[in-house]
Design a protein around this motif. Structure first.
Motif, PDB file in Angstrom:
ATOM      1  N   ALA A 185      59.362 -55.892 -14.989  1.00  0.00           N
ATOM      2  CA  ALA A 185      60.518 -56.791 -14.937  1.00  0.00           C
ATOM      3  C   ALA A 185      60.127 -58.188 -14.490  1.00  0.00           C
ATOM      4  O   ALA A 185      60.649 -58.716 -13.503  1.00  0.00           O
ATOM      5  N   PRO A 186      59.193 -58.830 -15.201  1.00  0.00           N
ATOM      6  CA  PRO A 186      58.710 -60.144 -14.768  1.00  0.00           C
ATOM      7  C   PRO A 186      59.837 -61.168 -14.660  1.00  0.00           C
ATOM      8  O   PRO A 186      60.639 -61.318 -15.596  1.00  0.00           O
ATOM      9  N   ASP A 187      59.894 -61.844 -13.527  1.00  0.00           N
ATOM     10  CA  ASP A 187      60.926 -62.849 -13.291  1.00  0.00           C
ATOM     11  C   ASP A 187      60.441 -64.175 -13.880  1.00  0.00           C
ATOM     12  O   ASP A 187      59.865 -65.021 -13.183  1.00  0.00           O
ATOM     13  N   LEU A 188      60.685 -64.351 -15.163  1.00  0.00           N
ATOM     14  CA  LEU A 188      60.180 -65.514 -15.876  1.00  0.00           C
ATOM     15  C   LEU A 188      60.937 -66.782 -15.512  1.00  0.00           C
ATOM     16  O   LEU A 188      60.350 -67.878 -15.503  1.00  0.00           O
ATOM     17  N   ASP A 189      62.217 -66.671 -15.210  1.00  0.00           N
ATOM     18  CA  ASP A 189      62.981 -67.859 -14.844  1.00  0.00           C
ATOM     19  C   ASP A 189      62.446 -68.465 -13.547  1.00  0.00           C
ATOM     20  O   ASP A 189      62.265 -69.688 -13.452  1.00  0.00           O
ATOM     21  N   ALA A 190      62.191 -67.603 -12.563  1.00  0.00           N
ATOM     22  CA  ALA A 190      61.669 -68.101 -11.288  1.00  0.00           C
ATOM     23  C   ALA A 190      60.271 -68.682 -11.467  1.00  0.00           C
ATOM     24  O   ALA A 190      59.935 -69.718 -10.878  1.00  0.00           O
ATOM     25  N   ALA A 191      59.454 -68.017 -12.294  1.00  0.00           N
ATOM     26  CA  ALA A 191      58.092 -68.505 -12.530  1.00  0.00           C
ATOM     27  C   ALA A 191      58.115 -69.873 -13.191  1.00  0.00           C
ATOM     28  O   ALA A 191      57.387 -70.793 -12.790  1.00  0.00           O
TER      29      ALA A 191
END
Length: 273
Positions: A185-191
């Motif tokens: 569930a990679p948090d791409l928005d935060a990254a």
């Protein structure tokens, strides 16, 4: 400039690597994984290792230290393997070393957990540099002291194999469906919110300056190494908005790798189906 080390002893080849890297000892008493200019993948692999590895480090990701590594081909005279001998003979002079992490093990997504935050940062970074070789088939991640380390960035920025189409390639989406960390569930928005603003022209200029001139000289279409460095900067800057073009679909299970066919034969074969 990267720190410079002289290889003093060739220890053993790493045959799971497509370019036949080797473990060597240096005159600083350190041990390194050495990647050779004489390997079939050529110097562009080393250019990609430096630019992407050092960019990742500046963004806070764990990448083993990279060093400029001088090699005297005489070091291979006692090597019984003719293939290794030929590689060492063809690689005299400046090569690339990566700090060897003793006791590290390959990352297995079924055995280790990664936080959504860290997974997001790694996936976003790989999308930025267009890394086609951090899939579940070949993770190119190590676990060392219970921390995740990123290795092997030679199969990145594939547009630099054809600069005429670099602008078009830089605009393409990044399919992360087979990424080894896609299941966390990679948090791409935060990254993207944290890392994209840090990828500035100044930072990229600093990173590309670490590539030795001799690995950049002679590229068709560019008169000087600095012109080529500027092209790398432009291509990477154009991808800082990559978040909206990252695709996280269903994993391809036992289907074929999505690595481009022209590049697949040059990549390590461990774990591929």
């Amino acid at each position: 400039m990267l720190r410079e080390v002289t290889a003093t002893r060739y220890v053993t080849p790493l045959r799971e690597g497509g370019s036949l890297p080797g473990i060597v000892e240096g005159d600083d008493l350190g041990t390194y994984v050495m990647k050779f200019t004489g390997a079939g993948q050529g110097r562009k692999t080393l250019v990609a290792e430096v630019i992407c590895g050092e960019l990742g480090r500046r963004l806070g990701l764990r990448v083993p230290e990279l060093v400029r590594m001088q090699l005297d081909p005489v070091i291979g005279l006692g090597e019984p393997d003719e293939e290794v001998q030929d590689l060492l003979k063809a690689s005299g002079g400046l090569n690339l070393g990566m700090d060897f992490l003793p006791g590290s093990i390959g990352f297995d997504p079924l055995a280790f957990e990664v936080s959504a935050k860290e997974a997001g940062q790694v996936v976003w970074f790989d999308a930025l540099i267009n890394n086609v070789d951090r899939s579940w088939r070949n993770p190119n991640l190590l676990l060392w002291h219970q921390q995740l380390w990123l290795i092997d960035h030679g199969a990145t920025m594939i547009w630099h194999h054809s600069w005429k189409s670099a602008e078009t390639a830089a605009a393409k989406p990044y399919d992360a469906s087979d990424h080894v960390l896609s299941s966390f569930a990679p948090d791409l928005d935060a990254a993207a919110a944290e890392l994209a603003p840090r990828v500035t022209e100044e930072l990229l200029t600093e990173v590309t300056a670490l590539v030795p001139d001799e690995w950049l000289a002679g590229e068709p279409g560019f008169d000087t190494p600095d012109e080529l460095r500027a092209a790398y900067v432009r291509a990477l800057l154009a991808r800082t908005d990559i978040r909206d073009r990252i695709v996280l679909g269903e994993r391809s299970a036992d289907g074929p790798s999505k690595v481009p066919a022209w590049l697949a034969s040059e990549l390590p074969q461990r774990g591929r189906k």
